[in-house]
Design a protein around this motif. Structure first.
Motif, PDB file in Angstrom:
ATOM      1  N   ARG A  72       3.361   4.412  15.088  1.00 37.21           N
ATOM      2  CA  ARG A  72       2.544   3.405  15.859  1.00 37.21           C
ATOM      3  C   ARG A  72       3.148   2.226  15.969  1.00 37.21           C
ATOM      4  N   LEU A  73       4.024   2.025  17.132  1.00 40.42           N
ATOM      5  CA  LEU A  73       4.609   0.873  17.448  1.00 40.42           C
ATOM      6  C   LEU A  73       3.831  -0.460  17.949  1.00 40.42           C
ATOM      7  N   PHE A  74       2.731   0.096  18.319  1.00 37.46           N
ATOM      8  CA  PHE A  74       1.837  -1.158  18.822  1.00 37.46           C
ATOM      9  C   PHE A  74       0.604  -1.437  17.544  1.00 37.46           C
ATOM     10  N   ASP A  75       0.362  -2.516  17.642  1.00 44.24           N
ATOM     11  CA  ASP A  75      -0.806  -3.087  16.852  1.00 44.24           C
ATOM     12  C   ASP A  75      -2.010  -3.480  17.739  1.00 44.24           C
ATOM     13  N   GLY A  76      -2.235  -2.186  18.398  1.00 46.43           N
ATOM     14  CA  GLY A  76      -3.481  -2.651  19.371  1.00 46.43           C
ATOM     15  C   GLY A  76      -3.089  -2.946  20.861  1.00 46.43           C
ATOM     16  N   GLY A  77      -3.954  -2.870  21.810  1.00 44.51           N
ATOM     17  CA  GLY A  77      -3.666  -2.957  23.056  1.00 44.51           C
ATOM     18  C   GLY A  77      -4.441  -1.733  23.511  1.00 44.51           C
ATOM     19  N   LEU A 119      -1.203   8.127  18.876  1.00 51.68           N
ATOM     20  CA  LEU A 119       0.138   8.178  18.346  1.00 51.68           C
ATOM     21  C   LEU A 119       0.795   6.850  18.459  1.00 51.68           C
ATOM     22  N   LEU A 124      -2.416   2.508  20.293  1.00 50.39           N
ATOM     23  CA  LEU A 124      -2.952   1.976  21.464  1.00 50.39           C
ATOM     24  C   LEU A 124      -4.627   2.351  21.466  1.00 50.39           C
ATOM     25  N   GLU A 178      -1.723  -1.697  28.241  1.00 51.56           N
ATOM     26  CA  GLU A 178      -0.136  -1.466  28.275  1.00 51.56           C
ATOM     27  C   GLU A 178      -0.024  -0.409  29.210  1.00 51.56           C
TER      28      GLU A 178
END
Lengths: 403, 403, 403
Positions: A62-67, A90, A93, A123
């Protein structure tokens, strides 16, 4: 069962290779494989393989913290829908599906507008638009231009990338998943050169299917040195420009590329067979010209397509035909669902025993798609995917609890 | 492009101002702007602006570690739907859409029950219910009472707040986004006083649209010192009580508030024009009285509305009319989608060249809505939003990966 | 209001008890309560109660960092749908709904395939399939076998567990929530022995309802020592095998289990009444035999069911009948929505004043369901749920921001 340590080691080997490549994927959309360089394709494959190792090693990606990850399915989908949802979860997002059912996206103006309206915190936009020849890819280009303009004009803080989830020309997430399946099957990307794939039409009673899967296969595999024999009954041509591009790219990669109307010739000594139905070309052309996209005229045309198909019931992947392949033992591939004779239909694309032998393998073939989609997202979003992936390994956060 | 440091600095200035205010938003629902004090409105604006700066600076705003954001769209929506989804992902909430299609919410008893059933882990309920005059706001009040009772009686561990995503009376997330658009356009909230906004009816051939946008505009803008001229053809009155409230609030704020049947008078020297169609008042009243909410009688009534509209095709925002505005150069606003002459319809609300000139600006106008919704959620959920926002800045967690 | 400290203390007591049990839930699906041991059931109850304490204490329970929770509702649902969504957000999973509307899941082959296709990153599949006698449970077993095969064959990196969200035989998430309601109502699980529950049919004009709720109740409650009196009009039998199993299990637990056609006898001295309509047994059998699942024959059969119901309008839970219960004051239970006389229908299952008296309690009854579902997920996913829960308490991460 592979240990976590072995998976991490494998991922690190892939990352080492990744660092040697020079892709141009950053800040781009992924619409067709033939718009991409060999390094681009190799990068998407490697990042997908790394994500797969990490997921199986239970390392959070999880490289994103939402979006938002926005999907727009203009044609039915279960498989690709869940692959897109999987890629989103994964990476961290949140999925949001655009249901056009009641919003009217009719002309350029409104595509441009709607695209911006769904993109403020988006994204990635994944689009499936495969039904109408000459329109699916064009629509995706239009959406890509709209986000480009929106970003340039300061409407969108960030520019969403597009991932083609199947258009009229290509089905890149499928073709790339198929490629990874072959890499795993033959034991490495360097093992593909000189292998023969029979991409053939097959009989189906269910519906007039899009051309994007066979086009995706002939467009992608020869670029990795795979010889492709494309075979179909007369009247079932693919889009000429797509075939031309495939031929040219095959030549560049030193791969053979044959086209015939002979299923047996295609199967002869093939390492892999991919028998799959598609709609007669003339019908595809007629479809888009009808005054309406629904109603009795479209139904009549669909009926005509299925009637044309019935003249080619012998285009079935049988045990008999499989004997023609290398060692009588070619790998059977399919994008699923297949029309299986005696199982999902009376007469179909493939004999039940042939399908059953490689049924589990077709599931594995499909299993790479979530990682391919996630890879396309990451390689567009990140200047340095290798660094991000190394960060994930170092961080070593369990995705699922280990209690 | 603004740097991250500049954005954080700007956010901190807003936070400093935020600390000087005394809002009563905590633990409340946001149903109509005219139920809110000036400090309430100023707070919602500031928090929205801060969230916008933080998002653009790539600072994660995920204050929640899960919890549901429930949406209930009783009328079609793409824009607001995605704004609500964006607000949820921004704050760390998971979206869950209540599709009433097959569940029956008919009488008070069941609204009360269903509300509790969807609220066990719900932080916010966003409702769009704009079609039936006298019902949308009433329904939201009923839902608000139900969560109040459920919380008081110990059914709900926490009380969800409500956010009005458009009712028959107000469209506060739109009006607040419009307000922020004006603040940005004129260079500050202190620049709004004395500006003139022409909120006018305009011709539409598409459908009989709700009254909530013009009502939201006249209800909100004068409270910030903006002079509003409301103009519409005879027979297109807004809800009298709403207009009365708007007039009173304008007087309190020292803003001019005019009503006429003269589009030119409204446009005369206007700084901003907001030409937008709505349904004839008599039709709105008839609609709710018909025995059924669907069927031929409703269709006939809708047809009658559009026929009435055709008598006022001259209510179009043309280049000619724009010449009447201040310097011939007023800002054009619209909640989108607009009926653009020659683009989305033959004859509509606005001439294509007028729309095109400010098209990108209307996109920016819309772009504030996700932050307004997120702000309404946070200011209801937190006793001390300023502290929470400072925490986010200090924490400085990237939302999107920076590799 | 209970303090956080008190809630944590309570949770720790539950965890201590949890550690004494020997459940066999790990890596299993939860399909019917009668497939589970007493320790299994006790474990699910305890973990649900712990999660409820932690949620109310605002301690984040997000043990997962992504992964899918897939729901498949083959029948309408609002309550259970939101409970499943709540469980997902509670644990850190992302919800993905499988809409079969347009994908064809017809024969075994395709169930097997679709199940794998939706499971690549899936931790749990929740299924509601309650309409067709002899099919709902069978379908869930088939799905369970498919994920078993997919995992064994290396298609799925992890095996999703199944949670039965209502089948033709059992409604375990409802029955377990009902059980927790009784535990809270009577002040402890050790207070249940010897209590009498009247599980009775009741008149409904709305539709022919599934048998799974009464079957779930008689299958579960006697195992905790609760005496059950099942009463219904002639012709409204439940599935004989399910009743047999319930009887056997009641005997094992030393609980009384009576069946009669006498509502008054059931109510006599009952501590709890659960009056609830269901479809005549013969109609349920006919339904599945009709050539089509939709169309006029099904409509005619439904009409016949409702006509049969009208002969038993006296099966209403009235003030008069309530006087027969213990102290005239039995607890009224319902899975909701109830058919309330004079409120949601002219004549129904329960008199308005009886319902109103315990209305809030029925909401609380329902409020346990999200935790029951989350508990079923955790106890299948974790070898050591107690350790995971202790980790959450130690970590003490706020779910909602505390500013």
């Amino acid at each position: 069962m592979t240990t976590k340590a072995a998976r991490i080691e494998q991922a690190q080997k892939y990352i080492a290779e990744l660092k040697t490549l020079h892709p141009c994927l950053y800040d781009k959309s992924f619409l067709r494989t033939w718009d991409q360089s060999p390094d681009d394709l190799r990068t998407v494959v490697l990042v997908a393989e790394i994500l797969e190792e990490l997921y199986e090693a239970n390392v959070s990606c999880r490289l994103f913290d939402g979006g938002l990850a926005v999907s727009n399915f203009r044609d039915n989908s279960t498989r690709t829908r869940f692959s897109f949802a999987s890629a989103a979860t994964l990476l961290g997002l949140d999925l949001s599906d655009l249901d056009e059912g009641k919003s009217q996206i009719a002309h350029g103006e409104t595509v441009r507008e709607t695209t911006n309206m769904i993109s403020f915190m988006t994204e990635v936009i994944g689009i499936r638009d495969d039904k109408w020849l000459g329109e699916g890819h064009a629509y995706q280009v239009e959406v890509a231009q709209a986000v480009e303009e929106g970003f340039k004009e300061g409407v969108l803080p960030r520019k969403p990338c597009l991932v083609n989830l199947q258009c009229d020309e290509d089905h890149p997430t499928q073709a790339m998943a198929d490629l990874i399946h072959l890499i795993k099957h033959f034991g490495g990307i360097d093992q593909l050169k000189g292998k023969k794939v029979a991409m053939t039409w097959a009989y189906s009673p269910s519906y007039g299917k899009p051309l994007s899967v066979p086009q995706g296969i002939i467009g992608l595999l020869p670029r990795f040195g795979i010889d492709v024999h494309l075979a179909y009954p007369e009247g079932y041509d693919l889009i000429p420009e797509v075939v031309e591009t495939a031929k040219k790219n095959a030549a560049l990669a030193g791969a053979k590329f044959e086209v015939s109307h002979d299923m047996d010739a295609a199967f002869k000594d093939a390492d892999v067979v991919y028998p799959k139905s598609w709609c007669p070309h003339s019908i595809m052309l007629e479809r888009v010209k009808l005054p309406s996209r629904e109603g009795p005229e479209q139904v009549a045309l669909e009926k005509k397509a299925l009637e044309m198909n019935t003249k080619h019931k012998d285009w079935e992947c049988t045990e008999e035909k499989m004997k023609l392949t290398k060692g009588g033992n070619a790998l059977y591939m399919h994008c699923l669902p297949a029309d299986i004779t005696g199982v999902s239909c009376k007469e179909g694309e493939v004999q039940a025993s042939v399908f059953e032998k490689d049924r589990i393998k077709t599931y594995k073939e499909a299993s790479h798609k979530p990682y391919v989609i996630a890879s396309m997202i990451l390689t567009s979003k990140l200047k340095n995917p290798a660094a991000a992936l190394e960060h994930l390994i170092k961080q070593d956060k369990p995705r699922a609890p280990e209690f």
